[in-house]
Design a protein around this motif. Structure first.
Motif, PDB file in Angstrom:
ATOM      1  N   TYR A  58       0.831  -1.195   0.000  1.00 15.46           N
ATOM      2  CA  TYR A  58       0.000   0.000   0.000  1.00 15.46           C
ATOM      3  C   TYR A  58       0.872   1.254   0.000  1.00 15.46           C
ATOM      4  O   TYR A  58       0.784   2.094   0.891  1.00 15.46           O
ATOM      5  CB  TYR A  58      -0.909  -0.044   1.241  1.00 15.46           C
ATOM      6  CG  TYR A  58      -2.311   0.516   1.045  1.00 15.46           C
ATOM      7  CD1 TYR A  58      -3.159   0.006   0.069  1.00 15.46           C
ATOM      8  CD2 TYR A  58      -2.790   1.544   1.852  1.00 15.46           C
ATOM      9  CE1 TYR A  58      -4.448   0.500  -0.093  1.00 15.46           C
ATOM     10  CE2 TYR A  58      -4.078   2.036   1.704  1.00 15.46           C
ATOM     11  CZ  TYR A  58      -4.893   1.511   0.727  1.00 15.46           C
ATOM     12  OH  TYR A  58      -6.182   1.999   0.564  1.00 15.46           O
ATOM     13  N   GLU A  62       2.647   1.842   3.285  1.00 12.13           N
ATOM     14  CA  GLU A  62       3.473   0.702   3.695  1.00 12.13           C
ATOM     15  C   GLU A  62       3.713  -0.152   2.468  1.00 12.13           C
ATOM     16  O   GLU A  62       2.763  -0.540   1.784  1.00 12.13           O
ATOM     17  CB  GLU A  62       2.820  -0.155   4.811  1.00 12.13           C
ATOM     18  CG  GLU A  62       1.353  -0.478   4.610  1.00 12.13           C
ATOM     19  CD  GLU A  62       0.460   0.514   5.321  1.00 12.13           C
ATOM     20  OE1 GLU A  62       0.878   1.030   6.370  1.00 12.13           O
ATOM     21  OE2 GLU A  62      -0.632   0.800   4.823  1.00 12.13           O
ATOM     22  N   SER A 112      -1.707  -0.257   9.217  1.00  9.03           N
ATOM     23  CA  SER A 112      -1.822  -0.598   7.808  1.00  9.03           C
ATOM     24  C   SER A 112      -2.834   0.318   7.123  1.00  9.03           C
ATOM     25  O   SER A 112      -3.679  -0.142   6.366  1.00  9.03           O
ATOM     26  CB  SER A 112      -2.240  -2.076   7.686  1.00  9.03           C
ATOM     27  OG  SER A 112      -1.841  -2.612   6.459  1.00  9.03           O
ATOM     28  N   SER A 113      -2.764   1.624   7.433  1.00 12.04           N
ATOM     29  CA  SER A 113      -3.743   2.582   6.891  1.00 12.04           C
ATOM     30  C   SER A 113      -5.154   2.152   7.248  1.00 12.04           C
ATOM     31  O   SER A 113      -6.067   2.241   6.419  1.00 12.04           O
ATOM     32  CB  SER A 113      -3.614   2.707   5.369  1.00 12.04           C
ATOM     33  OG  SER A 113      -2.302   2.989   5.003  1.00 12.04           O
ATOM     34  N   ILE A 114      -5.328   1.654   8.451  1.00  9.61           N
ATOM     35  CA  ILE A 114      -6.617   1.077   8.841  1.00  9.61           C
ATOM     36  C   ILE A 114      -7.576   2.174   9.320  1.00  9.61           C
ATOM     37  O   ILE A 114      -7.303   2.872  10.297  1.00  9.61           O
ATOM     38  CB  ILE A 114      -6.459   0.009   9.938  1.00  9.61           C
ATOM     39  CG1 ILE A 114      -5.407  -1.031   9.514  1.00  9.61           C
ATOM     40  CG2 ILE A 114      -7.805  -0.653  10.231  1.00  9.61           C
ATOM     41  CD1 ILE A 114      -5.067  -2.037  10.609  1.00  9.61           C
ATOM     42  N   ARG A 120     -15.784  -1.601  12.787  1.00 11.82           N
ATOM     43  CA  ARG A 120     -14.549  -2.175  13.337  1.00 11.82           C
ATOM     44  C   ARG A 120     -14.428  -1.951  14.838  1.00 11.82           C
ATOM     45  O   ARG A 120     -13.898  -2.819  15.541  1.00 11.82           O
ATOM     46  CB  ARG A 120     -13.323  -1.610  12.598  1.00 11.82           C
ATOM     47  CG  ARG A 120     -13.228  -2.156  11.171  1.00 11.82           C
ATOM     48  CD  ARG A 120     -12.023  -1.601  10.431  1.00 11.82           C
ATOM     49  NE  ARG A 120     -12.029  -2.069   9.048  1.00 11.82           N
ATOM     50  CZ  ARG A 120     -11.458  -1.440   8.035  1.00 11.82           C
ATOM     51  NH1 ARG A 120     -10.831  -0.296   8.245  1.00 11.82           N
ATOM     52  NH2 ARG A 120     -11.512  -1.932   6.823  1.00 11.82           N
ATOM     53  N   GLN A 159      -9.766  -3.627  -3.010  1.00 15.15           N
ATOM     54  CA  GLN A 159      -9.144  -4.588  -2.102  1.00 15.15           C
ATOM     55  C   GLN A 159     -10.240  -5.099  -1.174  1.00 15.15           C
ATOM     56  O   GLN A 159     -10.994  -4.322  -0.573  1.00 15.15           O
ATOM     57  CB  GLN A 159      -8.015  -3.944  -1.285  1.00 15.15           C
ATOM     58  CG  GLN A 159      -7.358  -4.958  -0.368  1.00 15.15           C
ATOM     59  CD  GLN A 159      -6.168  -4.418   0.407  1.00 15.15           C
ATOM     60  OE1 GLN A 159      -5.972  -3.206   0.505  1.00 15.15           O
ATOM     61  NE2 GLN A 159      -5.390  -5.316   0.955  1.00 15.15           N
ATOM     62  N   GLY A 161     -12.490  -6.251   1.765  1.00 16.79           N
ATOM     63  CA  GLY A 161     -12.583  -5.881   3.178  1.00 16.79           C
ATOM     64  C   GLY A 161     -12.096  -4.481   3.504  1.00 16.79           C
ATOM     65  O   GLY A 161     -11.765  -4.194   4.651  1.00 16.79           O
ATOM     66  N   THR A 162     -12.059  -3.604   2.500  1.00 16.68           N
ATOM     67  CA  THR A 162     -11.631  -2.223   2.760  1.00 16.68           C
ATOM     68  C   THR A 162     -12.834  -1.278   2.698  1.00 16.68           C
ATOM     69  O   THR A 162     -13.917  -1.654   2.237  1.00 16.68           O
ATOM     70  CB  THR A 162     -10.607  -1.753   1.712  1.00 16.68           C
ATOM     71  OG1 THR A 162     -11.213  -1.870   0.411  1.00 16.68           O
ATOM     72  CG2 THR A 162      -9.337  -2.587   1.766  1.00 16.68           C
ATOM     73  N   ASP A 203      -7.759   4.457  -1.016  1.00 17.52           N
ATOM     74  CA  ASP A 203      -7.377   5.671  -0.299  1.00 17.52           C
ATOM     75  C   ASP A 203      -6.588   6.642  -1.181  1.00 17.52           C
ATOM     76  O   ASP A 203      -5.736   6.229  -1.970  1.00 17.52           O
ATOM     77  CB  ASP A 203      -6.566   5.300   0.947  1.00 17.52           C
ATOM     78  CG  ASP A 203      -7.430   4.556   1.971  1.00 17.52           C
ATOM     79  OD1 ASP A 203      -8.668   4.622   1.863  1.00 17.52           O
ATOM     80  OD2 ASP A 203      -6.872   3.910   2.863  1.00 17.52           O
ATOM     81  N   TYR A 232      -7.150   7.136  10.075  1.00 14.57           N
ATOM     82  CA  TYR A 232      -6.438   5.892  10.362  1.00 14.57           C
ATOM     83  C   TYR A 232      -6.057   5.835  11.841  1.00 14.57           C
ATOM     84  O   TYR A 232      -5.681   6.848  12.433  1.00 14.57           O
ATOM     85  CB  TYR A 232      -5.117   5.814   9.593  1.00 14.57           C
ATOM     86  CG  TYR A 232      -5.192   5.795   8.086  1.00 14.57           C
ATOM     87  CD1 TYR A 232      -6.374   5.518   7.405  1.00 14.57           C
ATOM     88  CD2 TYR A 232      -4.040   6.039   7.337  1.00 14.57           C
ATOM     89  CE1 TYR A 232      -6.400   5.496   6.018  1.00 14.57           C
ATOM     90  CE2 TYR A 232      -4.063   6.013   5.956  1.00 14.57           C
ATOM     91  CZ  TYR A 232      -5.243   5.749   5.300  1.00 14.57           C
ATOM     92  OH  TYR A 232      -5.256   5.726   3.931  1.00 14.57           O
TER      93      TYR A 232
HETATM   94  N1  ARG Z   1      -8.218   2.614   4.724  1.00 15.08           N
HETATM   95  C1  ARG Z   1      -8.813   1.478   4.112  1.00 15.08           C
HETATM   96  C2  ARG Z   1      -9.464   0.606   5.145  1.00 15.08           C
HETATM   97  O1  ARG Z   1      -9.125   0.679   6.300  1.00 15.08           O
HETATM   98  C3  ARG Z   1      -7.853   0.660   3.283  1.00 15.08           C
HETATM   99  C4  ARG Z   1      -6.615   0.236   3.980  1.00 15.08           C
HETATM  100  C5  ARG Z   1      -5.823  -0.799   3.219  1.00 15.08           C
HETATM  101  N2  ARG Z   1      -4.531  -0.945   3.766  1.00 15.08           N
HETATM  102  C6  ARG Z   1      -3.573  -1.725   3.259  1.00 15.08           C
HETATM  103  N3  ARG Z   1      -2.385  -1.724   3.787  1.00 15.08           N
HETATM  104  N4  ARG Z   1      -3.851  -2.481   2.234  1.00 15.08           N
HETATM  105  O2  ARG Z   1     -10.322  -0.184   4.850  1.00 15.08           O
END
Ligand code: ARG
Length: 280
Positions: A58, A62, A112-114, A120, A159, A161-162, A203, A232
């Motif tokens: 990503y 990362e 992980s840009s979560i 969640r 992707q 589950g995003t 994102d 995030y």
């Molecule tokens: N921000 C988005 C989410 O939390 C996408 C994050 C995807 N991160 C990654 N490392 N692939 O759903």
């Protein structure tokens, strides 16, 4: 006769070795996930390494540079861990496994840009936010798509589950024919560039970086201001004892200028600290 003895000896040696290996395996499993003690400063001197997991697919947040994980999140994590006094290792495990390891407590945290969202927070804890983001649409330069609404009837790669998937589903419904889900965002973008999809929703930092770094792919980024602003956070198992220290460490690196330096080094622009602070 000699041969028989040798065989018995050899096979008991193998069994012994196997037992040893599996014993090591289990002890590793049972100790990780209970690493909720600070490596220093708590008075207990247990120098345990936190296992922190990510999906390093990503960029620029990362990604892998050889076998090194690099990016904005990686720099932020390092500063936060230093400020909190934790020893850690960052492990690239992919996206879906993050949502298995955190509730299973085989990992202590994930970066992980979560996006922190309502769904969640029912299952996981999060640090205070460290980054603002929004989903954008990546399309070929000559695409007629100008907004989220224009995705109707088109094929969108996301992707799995995003939040990008959620947004696409809001527009298109949960239609598996029109929403192609991939294990990583890199694979979703590949689907677009090889003509298997009309758009990718992901994102902003990630799609903007991809379009900029790959001019030969002739892609552009569409902004839909009706897409929600997201933040995030560092994801933790529910009830994690790390949260208070991590939150304080995030505040500390923001207040002492470390955050701004990392942001500028990574993106070349000033961060909007106020928008983050409003969330604390
Ligand atoms: N921000 C988005 C989410 O939390 C996408 C994050 C995807 N991160 C990654 N490392 N692939 O759903």
């Amino acid at each position: 006769m000699k041969n028989k003895v040798l065989k018995v000896l050899l096979s008991s040696l193998t069994i012994g070795l196997l037992l040893l290996v599996s014993a090591c395996g289990t002890s590793e499993k049972t100790t990780s996930g209970t690493n909720e003690k600070p490596a220093s400063g708590s008075g207990d001197n247990s120098h345990k390494k936190l296992r922190i997991v990510t999906d390093a697919n990503y960029a620029p947040m990362e990604s892998l540079d050889g076998d090194k994980i690099v990016g904005f999140d990686v720099d932020i994590l390092d500063a936060v861990m230093k400020a909190a006094g934790y020893d850690y290792e960052l492990v690239n495990i992919g996206w879906d496994p993050i949502f298995v390891e955190i509730p299973g407590k085989t990992a202590d945290a994930a970066i992980s840009s979560i996006t922190i969202n309502e769904k969640r927070i029912k299952t996981y804890d999060f640090s205070i936010p460290y980054f603002e983001s929004i989903n954008k649409i990546l399309v070929p330069n000559d695409s007629p798509i100008q907004s989220g609404a224009d995705l109707k009837g088109k094929t969108v790669a996301v992707q799995n589950g995003t939040t990008g998937q959620e947004i696409a589903e809001k527009i298109l419904g949960k239609d598996p024919q029109h929403i192609k889900k991939f294990e990583s965002n890199v694979l979703a973008i590949m689907e677009l560039t090889k003509g298997g999809a009309d758009a990718v929703v992901a994102d902003n930092a990630v799609v903007e970086e991809y379009a900029k770094n790959n001019p030969n792919k002739n892609l552009k980024v569409i902004t839909d201001t009706s897409f929600p602003s997201e933040f995030y956070g560092i994801m933790l198992p529910k009830g994690s004892k790390l949260k208070a220290n991590i939150d304080n460490a995030i505040k500390k690196i923001i207040d002492d200028g470390t955050y701004t330096k990392i942001y500028k080094d990574n993106f070349g622009t000033e961060p909007n600290i106020d928008v983050l602070k409003k969330q604390f």
